[in-house]
Design a protein around this motif. Structure first.
Motif, PDB file in Angstrom:
ATOM      1  N   GLY A 100       0.813  -1.215   0.000  1.00 55.47           N
ATOM      2  CA  GLY A 100       0.000   0.000   0.000  1.00 55.47           C
ATOM      3  C   GLY A 100       0.844   1.261   0.000  1.00 55.47           C
ATOM      4  N   LEU A 101       1.914   1.245   0.813  1.00 55.20           N
ATOM      5  CA  LEU A 101       2.802   2.406   0.845  1.00 55.20           C
ATOM      6  C   LEU A 101       3.473   2.639  -0.503  1.00 55.20           C
ATOM      7  N   TYR A 102       3.861   1.541  -1.144  1.00 50.82           N
ATOM      8  CA  TYR A 102       4.497   1.663  -2.457  1.00 50.82           C
ATOM      9  C   TYR A 102       3.544   2.296  -3.463  1.00 50.82           C
ATOM     10  N   LEU A 117       0.743 -14.062  28.562  1.00 53.10           N
ATOM     11  CA  LEU A 117       1.841 -14.532  29.408  1.00 53.10           C
ATOM     12  C   LEU A 117       1.344 -15.004  30.771  1.00 53.10           C
ATOM     13  N   ASN A 118       0.217 -14.466  31.215  1.00 49.60           N
ATOM     14  CA  ASN A 118      -0.327 -14.887  32.504  1.00 49.60           C
ATOM     15  C   ASN A 118      -0.807 -16.331  32.502  1.00 49.60           C
ATOM     16  N   ASN A 119      -0.877 -16.951  31.311  1.00 48.38           N
ATOM     17  CA  ASN A 119      -1.230 -18.369  31.239  1.00 48.38           C
ATOM     18  C   ASN A 119      -0.099 -19.258  31.748  1.00 48.38           C
ATOM     19  N   PHE A 120       1.093 -18.692  31.899  1.00 51.03           N
ATOM     20  CA  PHE A 120       2.256 -19.477  32.298  1.00 51.03           C
ATOM     21  C   PHE A 120       2.708 -19.070  33.696  1.00 51.03           C
ATOM     22  N   VAL A 121       3.017 -20.074  34.498  1.00 49.79           N
ATOM     23  CA  VAL A 121       3.551 -19.796  35.828  1.00 49.79           C
ATOM     24  C   VAL A 121       4.942 -19.186  35.708  1.00 49.79           C
ATOM     25  N   ASN A 122       5.762 -19.769  34.827  1.00 52.83           N
ATOM     26  CA  ASN A 122       7.106 -19.238  34.577  1.00 52.83           C
ATOM     27  C   ASN A 122       7.064 -18.432  33.289  1.00 52.83           C
ATOM     28  N   ARG A 123       7.285 -17.137  33.384  1.00 54.85           N
ATOM     29  CA  ARG A 123       7.102 -16.259  32.234  1.00 54.85           C
ATOM     30  C   ARG A 123       8.119 -15.132  32.262  1.00 54.85           C
ATOM     31  N   ILE A 124       8.280 -14.514  31.112  1.00 56.77           N
ATOM     32  CA  ILE A 124       9.172 -13.360  31.031  1.00 56.77           C
ATOM     33  C   ILE A 124       8.429 -12.105  31.475  1.00 56.77           C
ATOM     34  N   ASP A 125       9.172 -11.066  31.785  1.00 56.63           N
ATOM     35  CA  ASP A 125       8.600  -9.735  31.975  1.00 56.63           C
ATOM     36  C   ASP A 125       8.709  -8.988  30.648  1.00 56.63           C
ATOM     37  N   ILE A 126       7.647  -8.315  30.275  1.00 58.17           N
ATOM     38  CA  ILE A 126       7.666  -7.587  29.008  1.00 58.17           C
ATOM     39  C   ILE A 126       8.604  -6.396  29.145  1.00 58.17           C
ATOM     40  N   ASN A 127       9.601  -6.348  28.278  1.00 61.07           N
ATOM     41  CA  ASN A 127      10.610  -5.292  28.321  1.00 61.07           C
ATOM     42  C   ASN A 127      10.316  -4.232  27.269  1.00 61.07           C
ATOM     43  N   TRP A 128      10.606  -2.976  27.606  1.00 57.32           N
ATOM     44  CA  TRP A 128      10.333  -1.884  26.670  1.00 57.32           C
ATOM     45  C   TRP A 128      11.136  -2.025  25.378  1.00 57.32           C
ATOM     46  N   SER A 129      12.270  -2.723  25.446  1.00 58.78           N
ATOM     47  CA  SER A 129      13.129  -2.836  24.265  1.00 58.78           C
ATOM     48  C   SER A 129      12.442  -3.568  23.124  1.00 58.78           C
ATOM     49  N   VAL A 130      11.532  -4.491  23.465  1.00 56.20           N
ATOM     50  CA  VAL A 130      10.856  -5.237  22.402  1.00 56.20           C
ATOM     51  C   VAL A 130       9.917  -4.317  21.615  1.00 56.20           C
ATOM     52  N   PHE A 131       9.350  -3.320  22.290  1.00 57.13           N
ATOM     53  CA  PHE A 131       8.494  -2.359  21.590  1.00 57.13           C
ATOM     54  C   PHE A 131       9.332  -1.457  20.694  1.00 57.13           C
ATOM     55  N   VAL A 132      10.483  -1.034  21.205  1.00 57.00           N
ATOM     56  CA  VAL A 132      11.379  -0.204  20.392  1.00 57.00           C
ATOM     57  C   VAL A 132      11.833  -0.970  19.152  1.00 57.00           C
ATOM     58  N   ALA A 133      12.191  -2.240  19.347  1.00 61.22           N
ATOM     59  CA  ALA A 133      12.647  -3.062  18.220  1.00 61.22           C
ATOM     60  C   ALA A 133      11.541  -3.226  17.188  1.00 61.22           C
ATOM     61  N   GLY A 134      10.301  -3.491  17.660  1.00 61.71           N
ATOM     62  CA  GLY A 134       9.178  -3.651  16.742  1.00 61.71           C
ATOM     63  C   GLY A 134       8.858  -2.365  15.997  1.00 61.71           C
ATOM     64  N   GLY A 135       8.865  -1.240  16.727  1.00 61.10           N
ATOM     65  CA  GLY A 135       8.588   0.048  16.085  1.00 61.10           C
ATOM     66  C   GLY A 135       9.656   0.422  15.079  1.00 61.10           C
ATOM     67  N   MET A 136      10.908   0.207  15.436  1.00 62.90           N
ATOM     68  CA  MET A 136      12.005   0.539  14.513  1.00 62.90           C
ATOM     69  C   MET A 136      11.969  -0.352  13.272  1.00 62.90           C
ATOM     70  N   ALA A 137      11.617  -1.625  13.458  1.00 61.65           N
ATOM     71  CA  ALA A 137      11.526  -2.541  12.314  1.00 61.65           C
ATOM     72  C   ALA A 137      10.465  -2.053  11.336  1.00 61.65           C
ATOM     73  N   ALA A 138       9.299  -1.667  11.860  1.00 66.32           N
ATOM     74  CA  ALA A 138       8.227  -1.174  10.989  1.00 66.32           C
ATOM     75  C   ALA A 138       8.639   0.114  10.290  1.00 66.32           C
ATOM     76  N   LEU A 139       9.334   1.006  11.024  1.00 71.36           N
ATOM     77  CA  LEU A 139       9.758   2.283  10.446  1.00 71.36           C
ATOM     78  C   LEU A 139      10.778   2.069   9.330  1.00 71.36           C
ATOM     79  N   VAL A 140      11.762   1.222   9.576  1.00 77.38           N
ATOM     80  CA  VAL A 140      12.794   0.977   8.569  1.00 77.38           C
ATOM     81  C   VAL A 140      12.194   0.354   7.314  1.00 77.38           C
ATOM     82  N   ILE A 141      11.309  -0.633   7.507  1.00 79.06           N
ATOM     83  CA  ILE A 141      10.678  -1.291   6.357  1.00 79.06           C
ATOM     84  C   ILE A 141       9.863  -0.295   5.548  1.00 79.06           C
ATOM     85  N   ALA A 142       9.118   0.569   6.244  1.00 79.59           N
ATOM     86  CA  ALA A 142       8.299   1.568   5.549  1.00 79.59           C
ATOM     87  C   ALA A 142       9.167   2.567   4.793  1.00 79.59           C
TER      88      ALA A 142
END
Length: 800
Positions: free
Chosen positions: A692-694, A752-777
């Motif tokens: 669509g962007l193209y 993640l609450n479905n699992f007793v042993n789980r990760i904590d959501i880190n802000w870096s994953v949002f930055v990585a996802g946002g930057m990936a979308a920005l670079v691709i666009a």
């Protein structure tokens, strides 16, 4: 009239090939995703729905309340339940206990007692009433009498053909189960369909195991289930209340576990309980698949609207001429909707072909038996008709209103401002934002799922799982007599570091839960515990830490117990307090002293809380050998030597082994498949958004070609032109990121609450996802921006 509309639509699309190609590609992908997801959902929701009495079939499950207020559920019931239910409930027309024994050794012998063939089919033990509850096609034998003899068996068609070449020859033949039971084949069943929980190869009767003689109302095993057929008109809530009284009648008053009914339709979808195939399609998972399908299709429709409204710039004069020649707004709307319908119809046909081609791949990824025949079902064609109408109206209606509203005079003079031509640039901006909200949500969600999978892989389970191979051991007196010899021979094999005999590895997906009495108390504990039968070298082989007391002795003539930290905590004591205290199970038939406390380890998967566990040295229960290989060992050579040893000592057995880390990886198969599916859908969403962007960037370059020429004449550099094209998209993607972030956090936090042993959501994953979308666009947009920036301003400033 219709023929004229279609002919004109075809000519218009042929004249604008790139526009048509972009839209067809986007719609084809979007519809393909819908079709594939629909087939997956239809398969998951069809489990055991072919039984004629499905609305009256229920499974009895066990409810285990804890003192903390939490309630646990399991599909298993105590062994006496199926026998007692018919005596206490008139509401049940039929009751059947079912035991999935797993793959067991079955041999065929010649007249001289020599083994001709040996197999390991999946064996079920059940009561004959099972076939009055469930519908399976009988090819031979009588369901009313086939299992009336304890020494009888019924084979699935494929199993009979494997043994005897032709299933017709199987009737009346004798097979030997586990080198102990001689069973006569009294029936042949057609192979169970793929969408049933009961994937049996061979069926034997409850009576052979003498289940009716078991009076233990505390011990439960995950492999033992109970199904009932209600009489017509029964109230489930009333029966559930009666089941509470039933539990109190037969169990110790302090035992708070009760039972309730679970409908047949919920067996495959209730994530609180497991099932025999080991996979649950929860409503949350189904709902998420529907949402993804809808959003992917919406992205494709958004592309269409964006490109159509942008394309209106090039069609202004055409619309002006049509209006001057007498076309009214409705005719123009119908003309535009005809073009949309033609695009959608083409996309539907291509999507059907693409879905046929991709189903085998998706089938491998999801490990589901999906085939082309599922796309031939009538409900798929209904879905295609609905998609055709919905996408045609959704994608074509708004652009048709915009195009048909052009003023003919201004259109012919090309004096329509860009914003007015398309009903406002804000709509296109909003649609681009919507696209990238979905795209970034899928990218970030996929990254979080992958992080959780990586956590499961790396997190300690309280024991060593690398370089350990588990070899199956027959559970008979002959095998028990050879344990000392096998241990000695295995330790002489090059590459073998430690050897331990047990009933299972520390972590198993088929745990045996039982109650026990502690320190001569009159009553059993309020909680059942996972039982492990192990030898003295179990702790060393799996590197399980001892935190108090000592290990089991080498001799098996004295019964001793090891317990884990969680069991001690549930007793309300400290490790030192339980040492040298008496412990007995099964009404005192097995009793001994607690000699040690071990550090907690995962008896199941890391998705679950650590269970209370006790271990004892009853070798008659050993059915597995854990072999720990040395670092850098020649694994194939070691396995060959082990297989040779097994063949020499157990020629009648089939040598089977599995690496422990591979078995544990199977616990997270569903989550791993979900991650793979998300990766695929995220990739498609990215591609559609970029498509669509193209298209938008292409039309923007055409619309602003003179502006670019003027800017270059006035000294603008290619970098300035690139920034001019990119800044608007950077802003829109930033807005999408701000909106997507809290949405993704909310949904992934709940997942993640479905699992007793789980990760904590880190802000870096949002930055990585946002930057990936920005670079691709930016990469997508920059291709058109660079092309516009490199044009000769003389050419761009020429009049139309």
């Amino acid at each position: 009239m219709l023929k004229n509309y279609l002919k004109t639509a075809f000519r218009s699309l042929w004249r604008n090939k790139r526009y048509a190609f972009l839209n067809i590609t986007g719609l084809t992908l979007g519809i393909t995703v819908c079709l594939v997801i629909y087939v997956i959902i239809q398969y998951e929701q069809s489990f055991d729905m072919f039984h004629t009495k499905k609305d009256r079939i229920y499974r009895v499950i066990t409810v285990m309340p804890e003192e903390s207020g939490q309630t646990n559920y399991t599909q298993a019931v105590p062994f006496p339940v199926p026998t007692a239910l018919p005596n206490d409930f008139s509401a049940f027309e039929k009751v059947s206990g079912i035991i999935q024994m797993g793959k067991r050794l079955v041999t065929l012998e010649n007249g001289k007692g020599n083994i001709q063939k040996k197999f390991k089919p999946l064996v079920y033990f059940l009561q004959p009433s099972f076939f009055d509850i469930f519908d399976y096609r009988w090819l031979a034998g009588n369901k009313a009498t086939a299992l009336s003899d304890p020494n009888s068996t019924v084979l699935a068609r494929s199993t009979a053909e494997k043994y005897f070449g032709d299933w017709h020859k199987a009737m009346g033949q004798v097979v030997k189960l586990d080198q102990h039971f001689d069973l006569t084949v009294t029936g042949i069943l057609d192979d169970p369909p793929k969408n049933t929980e009961f994937q049996f190869d061979m069926v034997a009767t409850y009576a052979m195991l003498k289940i009716n003689e078991i009076k233990d109302w505390v011990t439960i095993d995950d492999i033992h289930n109970c199904y009932v057929l209600l009489r017509p008109g029964q109230n489930v809530e009333t029966i559930n209340r009666q089941l509470i009284a039933f539990s109190k009648k037969y169990k110790d008053p302090k035992n708070k576990t009760t039972h309730m009914l679970q409908s047949l339709g919920d067996v495959h979808s209730d994530k609180r309980t497991a099932n025999f195939i080991g996979r649950v399609a929860s409503p949350e998972r189904i709902r998420m698949l529907w949402i993804i399908a809808a959003f992917i299709l919406l992205i494709a429709c958004v592309n269409f609207i964006n490109l159509a409204t942008a394309q209106a710039v090039n069609r202004a004069r055409e619309i002006g001429v049509r209006k001057v020649l007498g076309s009214n707004r409705w005719q123009l709307k119908i003309q535009f909707l005809s073009e949309t319908a033609m695009l959608v119809l083409t996309s539907l046909l291509l999507a059907l072909v693409l879905a046929l081609c991709t189903l085998p791949f998706i089938s491998r990824v999801m490990d589901l038996p999906l085939d082309a025949g599922m796309l031939a079902a009538y409900n798929v064609y209904i879905l295609l008709c609905c998609i055709f109408l919905a996408v045609t109206l959704l994608a074509g209606f708004y652009p048709s209103i915009i195009v048909s509203a052009f003023n003919p005079i201004n259109a012919l003079k090309s004096k329509i401002a860009a914003s007015k031509k398309t009903g406002g640039i804000s709509l296109r901006r909003g649609l681009v934002v919507f696209q990238f909200i979905i795209t970034q949500a899928l990218i970030i969600g996929t990254l979080i799922i992958l992080q959780q999978m990586n956590y499961f892989h790396k997190q300690s389970m309280g024991f060593t799982r690398d370089a350990i191979v588990n070899v199956s051991l027959s559970k008979d007196s002959a095998a028990n007599a050879k344990i000392a010899y096998l241990r000695d021979q295995l330790q002489h094999i090059k590459g073998v570091q430690e050897v331990s005999f047990s009933d299972a590895a520390p972590s198993s997906n088929g745990n045996w839960w039982t109650g026990f009495r502690f320190d001569h108390q009159a009553e059993e504990t309020k909680f059942p515990s996972v039982t492990r039968w192990v030898d003295y070298n179990f702790l060393n082989t799996y590197d399980i830490k001892l935190i108090a007391g000592r290990n089991l002795t080498r001799t098996d003539s004295v019964c001793e117990f090891l317990v884990n930290e969680t069991l001690v905590q549930k007793l309300g004591l400290k490790p030192a307090d339980v040492l040298n205290k008496n412990m007995d199970i099964w009404g005192g038939r097995i009793q001994g002293m607690i000699v040690g406390v071990v550090k907690d380890f995962a008896a199941g998967s890391l998705k679950e809380a650590v269970a209370p566990v006790f271990m004892s040295n009853l070798k008659q229960r050993f059915s597995s050998v854990g072999i720990r290989l040395t670092a850098g060992a020649d694994v194939p050579a070691s396995l060959t030597a082990i297989e040779k040893l097994w063949s020499e000592n157990f020629p009648e057995q089939i040598f089977e082994y599995q690496f422990l880390d591979q078995r544990i990886a199977e616990y997270y198969k569903e989550e791993r498949q979900l991650a793979q599916l998300y990766e695929i859908f995220a990739g498609i969403a990215i591609f559609l958004s970029c498509l669509g962007l193209y298209g938008l960037a292409s039309f923007m370059a055409i619309q602003r070609i003179k502006e670019v020429g003027v800017r270059k004449v006035l000294g603008a550099t290619p970098t300035h032109i690139l920034y001019l094209f990119s800044r608007e998209f950077i802003l829109l993607i930033g807005i999408a990121f701000v909106i997507a972030t809290p949405l993704v956090w909310y949904f992934m936090y709940n997942w993640l609450n479905n699992f007793v042993n789980r990760i904590d959501i880190n802000w870096s994953v949002f930055v990585a996802g946002g930057m990936a979308a920005l670079v691709i666009a930016l990469i997508t947009v920059s291709s058109q921006a660079i092309r516009a920036a490199m044009m000769n301003p003389v050419d761009s400033l020429k009049a139309d």
